[in-house]
Enzyme design. Structure first.
Site: not given
Length: 295
Positions: A117, A152, A184, A214, A235
């Site tokens: 597994r 992410k 950002k 960004e 973006d």
């Protein structure tokens, strides 16, 4: 300790991504096995399978996709029982079809069942990441644009997920908060403006560190270009705006598109002339590729 590994002539011809060093993989695989074994080991297998039993089985693809994670699967079996022989028939990067045989595994049956597994979890997940990446990379192969992943990633899996992205034909964005600057909107707000944010970042980091900013509008892009940042993250712009942005940049910075990118939308985005497209779901939401251990 001896593990026999062979690669078929067909798979040896595949352009391979350099494998990750085993010293990076072993702590991850060992921790995963320990999580599964708990406090008493594999009580089902130990109760049913005689200690002297031996087996022979195969890793087989049940879906079409791109193979990734073979070294991790091999390591799972080796850590459980060094007497298990793992013979690879394909290499990471191989294109799979339903029924494709990936590897032959022979040795003590208990160890094979105990490691199964963990090996399949890694192999299915990483092959899923590689397959998802290939779906974008194939869609834009006729352009100069490249698909890249993001931060992410699933906790603890960043290095291997980013490896799987490379296997699928993509490239990697920054690995963490420490290897590149990405400014950002929240950074800009707290700094009091774009110029202040860029100037502070430039003063704080070394000359080898790139600065990406960004931007959401062409006006913000003009400000970014005046500050001579290395990369601009465009973006959630529509294709017409992306095309105008690329023309405005005119080679003065690397352009990277992000937002709502799928295999269907990727060709149109790539056609705008952007250098990169960042796709977060490649790692945080990729579907597992179905791979089984068949006798």
């Amino acid at each position: 300790m001896s593990i026999k590994t062979e690669v078929s002539p067909v798979s040896a011809s595949i352009a391979r991504v350099p494998p990750l060093p085993l010293v990076m993989l072993e702590p991850l695989v060992r921790a995963t096995l320990l999580e599964d074994l708990g406090r008493a080991g594999d009580i089902t297998t130990d109760a049913i399978v005689p200690v002297e039993a031996r087996g022979r089985t195969r890793l087989v693809a049940r879906q079409a996709g791109v193979l990734a994670g073979l070294d991790i699967a091999r390591l799972a079996f080796r850590l459980v029982d060094p007497e298990i022989a793992f013979r690879a028939l394909l290499a990471d990067g191989a294109r799979l079809e339903p029924g494709s045989e990936i590897a032959v595994i022979e040795g003590p049956a208990r160890g094979m069942l105990t490691a199964e597994r963990t090996a399949l979890n890694f192999l299915g997940h990483l092959s899923g990441v590689a397959t998802a990446t290939a779906s974008i990379a194939d869609a834009i192969a006729h352009t100069r644009c490249k698909v890249t992943c993001t931060r992410k990633t699933l906790p603890g899996l960043r290095a291997v997920q980013k490896y799987a992205v490379r296997v699928g034909g993509g490239s990697n964005h920054r690995y963490g908060l420490d290897d590149a600057v990405l400014i950002k909107d929240n950074h800009v707000a707290l700094a009091g403006g774009v110029s202040a944010a860029v100037q502070r970042a430039r003063a704080a980091v070394g000359h080898m560190v790139k600065i990406e900013l960004e931007v959401d509008t062409l006006a913000q892009l003009e400000e970014a270009l005046a500050l001579e940042v290395d990369v601009v993250l465009l973006d959630n712009m529509d294709n017409a705006t992306l095309r105008a942005a690329v023309a405005l940049v005119d080679g003065r910075a690397i352009t990277e598109a992000s937002g709502r990118i799928t295999p269907d939308t990727a060709p149109g985005i790539a056609a705008t002339g952007v250098d990169l497209m960042a796709v977060g779901w490649l790692t945080h939401s990729a579907r597992v590729l179905d791979i089984g251990l068949d006798s």
